[in-house]
Motif scaffolding. Structure first.
Motif, PDB file in Angstrom:
ATOM      1  N   ALA A 221     -14.405  -8.904  43.110  1.00  0.00           N
ATOM      2  CA  ALA A 221     -14.243  -7.799  44.014  1.00  0.00           C
ATOM      3  C   ALA A 221     -14.713  -8.087  45.477  1.00  0.00           C
ATOM      4  CB  ALA A 221     -14.551  -6.254  43.637  1.00  0.00           C
ATOM      5  N   LYS A 264      -7.852 -10.942  37.849  1.00  0.00           N
ATOM      6  CA  LYS A 264      -8.576  -9.639  38.198  1.00  0.00           C
ATOM      7  C   LYS A 264      -8.972  -8.959  36.762  1.00  0.00           C
ATOM      8  CE  LYS A 264      -7.149  -4.930  39.733  1.00  0.00           C
ATOM      9  NZ  LYS A 264      -6.335  -4.058  40.484  1.00  0.00           N
ATOM     10  N   THR A 267     -10.824  -4.454  33.254  1.00  0.00           N
ATOM     11  CA  THR A 267     -11.531  -3.035  33.386  1.00  0.00           C
ATOM     12  C   THR A 267     -12.180  -2.818  34.599  1.00  0.00           C
ATOM     13  OG1 THR A 267     -13.500  -3.881  32.346  1.00  0.00           O
ATOM     14  CG2 THR A 267     -11.548  -2.927  30.637  1.00  0.00           C
ATOM     15  N   ARG A 268     -12.062  -1.746  35.086  1.00  0.00           N
ATOM     16  CA  ARG A 268     -12.805  -1.576  36.542  1.00  0.00           C
ATOM     17  C   ARG A 268     -14.226  -1.227  36.300  1.00  0.00           C
ATOM     18  NH1 ARG A 268     -14.632   3.483  38.757  1.00  0.00           N
ATOM     19  NH2 ARG A 268     -13.787   4.647  36.878  1.00  0.00           N
ATOM     20  N   LEU A 272     -17.092   0.263  41.445  1.00  0.00           N
ATOM     21  CA  LEU A 272     -15.807   0.330  42.234  1.00  0.00           C
ATOM     22  C   LEU A 272     -15.252   1.814  41.626  1.00  0.00           C
ATOM     23  CD1 LEU A 272     -14.209  -3.231  41.916  1.00  0.00           C
ATOM     24  CD2 LEU A 272     -15.593  -2.063  43.743  1.00  0.00           C
ATOM     25  N   GLU A 276     -10.376   1.530  45.148  1.00  0.00           N
ATOM     26  CA  GLU A 276     -10.976   0.212  45.653  1.00  0.00           C
ATOM     27  C   GLU A 276     -10.409  -0.783  44.309  1.00  0.00           C
ATOM     28  OE1 GLU A 276     -14.924   0.980  47.964  1.00  0.00           O
ATOM     29  OE2 GLU A 276     -15.009   0.851  45.503  1.00  0.00           O
ATOM     30  N   PHE A 277     -10.407  -0.435  43.095  1.00  0.00           N
ATOM     31  CA  PHE A 277     -10.141  -1.234  41.886  1.00  0.00           C
ATOM     32  C   PHE A 277      -8.655  -1.388  41.984  1.00  0.00           C
ATOM     33  CE2 PHE A 277      -8.913  -2.124  37.424  1.00  0.00           C
ATOM     34  CZ  PHE A 277      -9.692  -3.427  37.346  1.00  0.00           C
ATOM     35  N   THR A 278      -7.663  -0.472  42.502  1.00  0.00           N
ATOM     36  CA  THR A 278      -6.405  -0.656  42.293  1.00  0.00           C
ATOM     37  C   THR A 278      -5.838  -1.463  43.557  1.00  0.00           C
ATOM     38  OG1 THR A 278      -6.017   1.635  41.394  1.00  0.00           O
ATOM     39  CG2 THR A 278      -4.027   0.759  42.526  1.00  0.00           C
ATOM     40  N   ILE A 280      -7.275  -4.051  44.814  1.00  0.00           N
ATOM     41  CA  ILE A 280      -7.791  -5.629  44.473  1.00  0.00           C
ATOM     42  C   ILE A 280      -6.477  -6.436  44.132  1.00  0.00           C
ATOM     43  CG2 ILE A 280      -9.204  -7.004  43.293  1.00  0.00           C
ATOM     44  CD1 ILE A 280     -11.161  -5.048  43.266  1.00  0.00           C
TER      45      ILE A 280
END
Length: 429
Positions: A221, A264, A267-268, A272, A276-278, A280
């Motif tokens: 990330a 990617k 798992t998040r 984050l 934010e995770f979505t 990336i």
């Protein structure tokens, strides 16, 4: 004391500080610059001896001195006023301490960052790495007096029993690898992860910068976050994390270097937010460099570097390896702040004063870097090879002479100071 005497005493002190401490800052921290920063903070102040200008200079001289007590700082003010037969203030330190409390945090933060920025403007192409500015990120800690307010804001380590430790804050800092100046800093609680501090510092990067850091800052990330600022990164990949990286493609460049496409994480990560995770991207292209560092008598170090600098012709492998070898210098910069200048144990009894102290130390540190830069460039020596401890000692010794010299003599003394810093340097950061 009468109000009519105060402006005269203020001007006397301004002149003395400008002639001594202010000399290296003559193009960077003019009275007009301070006034502009005050206006930006919408700060109004009464006519008094310790106005913001005098208070700032006394604060700076205090953190540069080996005796950092407020009594010593006030004594310096009394000495300078007494020498010109001006009315002297009380030896009580309360007026000065109250004046420090009135200084806004943002004023000190703004000034130290502006000095670093203006020093950066003096960097020429010969001081750049492959034509790029490089910033280095790292973290450290500072302790402070054990007051209820400090404990609430920056709790002591949980492993220590209550009453048996001191509040500790963690700081994250960006340093310029060209000038050694502190560019930005964030202050938070001890148990915050270094990578979270780093994410607060990305906003201080300039487009085109290269960010250098150790394995604590290397994540999928964060490499993307840095690219979103139109910057690049060079991080070391942790041995523990290398097997967690999901590689979907690999194109070898040599036996120890490759271009890889990472996938990617499924798992998040905890640090984050879902948003934010979505945001990336699903893949990331990086360049991976593996090499060994032999250490006689020790186990050979195996280093894996990950960078977003993909072109090996523009950014040769040997240059990236050499640059990463300079990363440890940021640890020396933090060590100088904590030991050479004495920032490891702060004196502020409130969180606000703790942060102000940190900014004042950074401003004083950048002052020394300014002097070292001018000394090095004047005498054709790499400024980063000069001794910061030596520069501080020489500046402290020259300050009394600079304060009382005539204009002509002051220029001669300052040139001698620059020459002495270079000549007597042990060439260690």
């Amino acid at each position: 004391m009468t109000i009519t005497n105060i402006p005269n005493r203020v001007e006397i002190l301004k002149q003395k500080f400008t002639n001594s401490l202010g000399l290296p800052f003559r193009d960077l921290l003019l009275e007009s610059t301070i006034r502009e920063a005050l206006n930006a903070e919408n700060l109004s102040y009464r006519r008094r001896l310790f106005d913001p200008f005098v208070t700032l200079w006394v604060f700076l001289s205090q953190v540069l001195d080996t005796d950092k007590t407020c009594h010593n700082a006030v004594s310096r003010v009394i000495t300078w006023l007494a020498s010109v037969d001006a009315e002297i203030p009380s030896v009580d330190t309360s007026a000065y301490c109250q004046a420090r409390k009135r200084l806004p945090e943002n004023l000190l933060s703004r000034l130290f960052a502006n000095v670093a920025r203006d020093l950066g403007y003096q960097v020429t192409s010969e001081h750049l790495w492959c034509g790029r500015h490089v910033k280095v990120v790292d973290g450290s800690t500072v302790s402070m007096p054990d007051t209820l307010e400090n404990q609430a804001a920056y709790p002591q380590p949980s492993s220590q029993a209550f009453g048996c430790g001191f509040p500790i804050a963690k700081i994250g800092a960006l340093f310029s690898i060209a000038t050694g100046a502190a560019v930005a800093v964030v202050v938070d609680v001890l148990n915050i992860h270094d990578i979270k501090l780093a994410r607060l510092l990305y906003q201080f990067l300039n487009p085109g910068d290269v960010l250098l850091g150790d394995c604590a800052f290397c994540s999928y990330a964060d490499l993307i976050f840095i690219q979103n600022y139109n910057c690049d990164a060079i991080f070391r990949l942790s041995q523990a994390r290398k097997n967690q990286v999901e590689r979907c493609r690999r194109k070898p460049i040599s036996s120890f270097e490759s271009i890889e496409v990472w996938r990617k994480p499924s798992t998040r990560p905890k640090g984050l937010t879902p948003e934010e995770f979505t945001s990336i991207p699903k893949t990331l292209t990086v360049r991976v460099i593996k090499y060994y560092i032999p250490s006689p008598g020790y186990r050979t170090k195996y280093v894996i570097l990950v960078t977003t600098l993909l072109d090996p012709e523009i950014y040769p492998t040997t240059e990236i390896m050499r640059l990463y070898g300079q990363r440890w210098e940021v640890e020396l910069d933090l060590k100088h702040l904590k030991t050479t200048l004495g920032m490891d144990v702060l004196r502020g009894k409130t969180p606000q004063m703790v942060r102000k102290e940190i900014y004042a130390y950074l401003l004083a540190y950048n002052l020394l870097r300014t002097v070292m830069w001018e000394a090095g460039t004047t005498h054709k020596v790499d400024p980063l090879r000069l001794s910061l401890q030596g520069a501080r000692q020489h500046l402290d010794n020259f300050i009394p002479q600079l304060a009382w010299a005539s204009n002509k003599k002051r220029v001669q003394l300052y040139q001698t100071l620059l020459k002495t810093i270079v000549h007597k340097s042990d060439f260690s950061r």
